[in-house]
Motif scaffolding. Sequence first.
Motif, PDB file in Angstrom:
ATOM      1  N   LEU A 199       0.857  -1.185   0.000  1.00  0.00           N
ATOM      2  CA  LEU A 199       0.000   0.000   0.000  1.00  0.00           C
ATOM      3  C   LEU A 199       0.889   1.230   0.000  1.00  0.00           C
ATOM      4  O   LEU A 199       1.602   1.500   0.967  1.00  0.00           O
ATOM      5  N   CYS A 200       0.860   1.972  -1.096  1.00  0.00           N
ATOM      6  CA  CYS A 200       1.717   3.142  -1.263  1.00  0.00           C
ATOM      7  C   CYS A 200       0.923   4.411  -0.963  1.00  0.00           C
ATOM      8  O   CYS A 200      -0.137   4.647  -1.557  1.00  0.00           O
ATOM      9  N   ILE A 201       1.432   5.236  -0.049  1.00  0.00           N
ATOM     10  CA  ILE A 201       0.755   6.460   0.362  1.00  0.00           C
ATOM     11  C   ILE A 201       1.374   7.639  -0.373  1.00  0.00           C
ATOM     12  O   ILE A 201       2.580   7.892  -0.256  1.00  0.00           O
ATOM     13  N   VAL A 202       0.551   8.366  -1.135  1.00  0.00           N
ATOM     14  CA  VAL A 202       1.033   9.526  -1.882  1.00  0.00           C
ATOM     15  C   VAL A 202       0.157  10.743  -1.563  1.00  0.00           C
ATOM     16  O   VAL A 202      -0.892  10.619  -0.939  1.00  0.00           O
TER      17      VAL A 202
ATOM     18  N   MET B 255      -1.474  13.009  -9.135  1.00  0.00           N
ATOM     19  CA  MET B 255      -0.317  13.123 -10.018  1.00  0.00           C
ATOM     20  C   MET B 255       0.826  12.225  -9.548  1.00  0.00           C
ATOM     21  O   MET B 255       1.578  11.676 -10.354  1.00  0.00           O
ATOM     22  N   ASP B 256       0.947  12.048  -8.227  1.00  0.00           N
ATOM     23  CA  ASP B 256       1.983  11.167  -7.688  1.00  0.00           C
ATOM     24  C   ASP B 256       1.713   9.711  -8.074  1.00  0.00           C
ATOM     25  O   ASP B 256       2.647   8.931  -8.282  1.00  0.00           O
ATOM     26  N   VAL B 257       0.422   9.337  -8.146  1.00  0.00           N
ATOM     27  CA  VAL B 257       0.071   7.985  -8.596  1.00  0.00           C
ATOM     28  C   VAL B 257       0.587   7.780 -10.015  1.00  0.00           C
ATOM     29  O   VAL B 257       1.212   6.758 -10.320  1.00  0.00           O
TER      30      VAL B 257
ATOM     31  N   THR C  46       5.236  10.277   0.516  1.00  0.00           N
ATOM     32  CA  THR C  46       4.921  11.703   0.535  1.00  0.00           C
ATOM     33  C   THR C  46       6.135  12.489   0.034  1.00  0.00           C
ATOM     34  O   THR C  46       7.250  11.980   0.010  1.00  0.00           O
ATOM     35  N   ASN C  47       5.909  13.723  -0.352  1.00  0.00           N
ATOM     36  CA  ASN C  47       6.972  14.531  -0.942  1.00  0.00           C
ATOM     37  C   ASN C  47       8.108  14.789   0.048  1.00  0.00           C
ATOM     38  O   ASN C  47       7.874  14.892   1.259  1.00  0.00           O
ATOM     39  N   PRO C  48       9.345  14.919  -0.453  1.00  0.00           N
ATOM     40  CA  PRO C  48      10.494  15.172   0.425  1.00  0.00           C
ATOM     41  C   PRO C  48      10.606  16.636   0.828  1.00  0.00           C
ATOM     42  O   PRO C  48      11.644  17.272   0.641  1.00  0.00           O
TER      43      PRO C  48
END
Length: 202
Positions: free
Chosen positions: A82-85, A89-91, A142-144
């Motif tokens: 399960l990838c959390i974004v 757009m990240d998907v 999540t974004n860095p």
Amino acid sequence: MSFSPLVRQLMDALRVLPGVGQKTAQRMALHLLERNRPGGIQLAQTLLQAMERVGYCQRCQTLSEEPTCAQCRNAQRDDSLLCIVQSPMDVFAIEQTGYQGRYFVLHGHLSPLDGIGPEDIGLPQLLTRAQEPGVREVILATNPTVEGEATAHYIAQQLSTLPLVLSRIAHGVPLGGELELVDGGTLAHALAGRRPLISPAN
């Protein structure tokens, strides 16, 4: 030059788009009115349909015209990942890597100063999703940024009591990059996330 009220309204409407300022909106509006009215009508019709028909997937919260998006309906994907974004757009970006797991889209990051709390980005739904049978690893993508890192840390704390592997996407030197051109923060992440190439002999 003085524009009519409707032309000014069109220019103001175009300015809601990211990166579109006054001059760009003026050029867009005049181009549609002077050179491409059929294109303008098609744009208006498509935009109206999208605003009315595109909603959010009930499982992963990405943009979808159906109650459940195509990725969530795909039985061939790996239910254990399960990838959390942060955004749809990240998907799209992660899909380019060949990742075949599932997603959960937050639609933002935690920001107490702006009044954005856990409920606003769907964390209660995420906790429920992470406890579904078969989920073994949660990937925090999540974004860095400062906000992205804080959001990832908060999620990790909330999930820490569950029997899950919690992982964070690596941040570091871009492929093909030169060290002298990389900023110190990126290098610090790269050093902190280093991994061995050869294990010591026993």
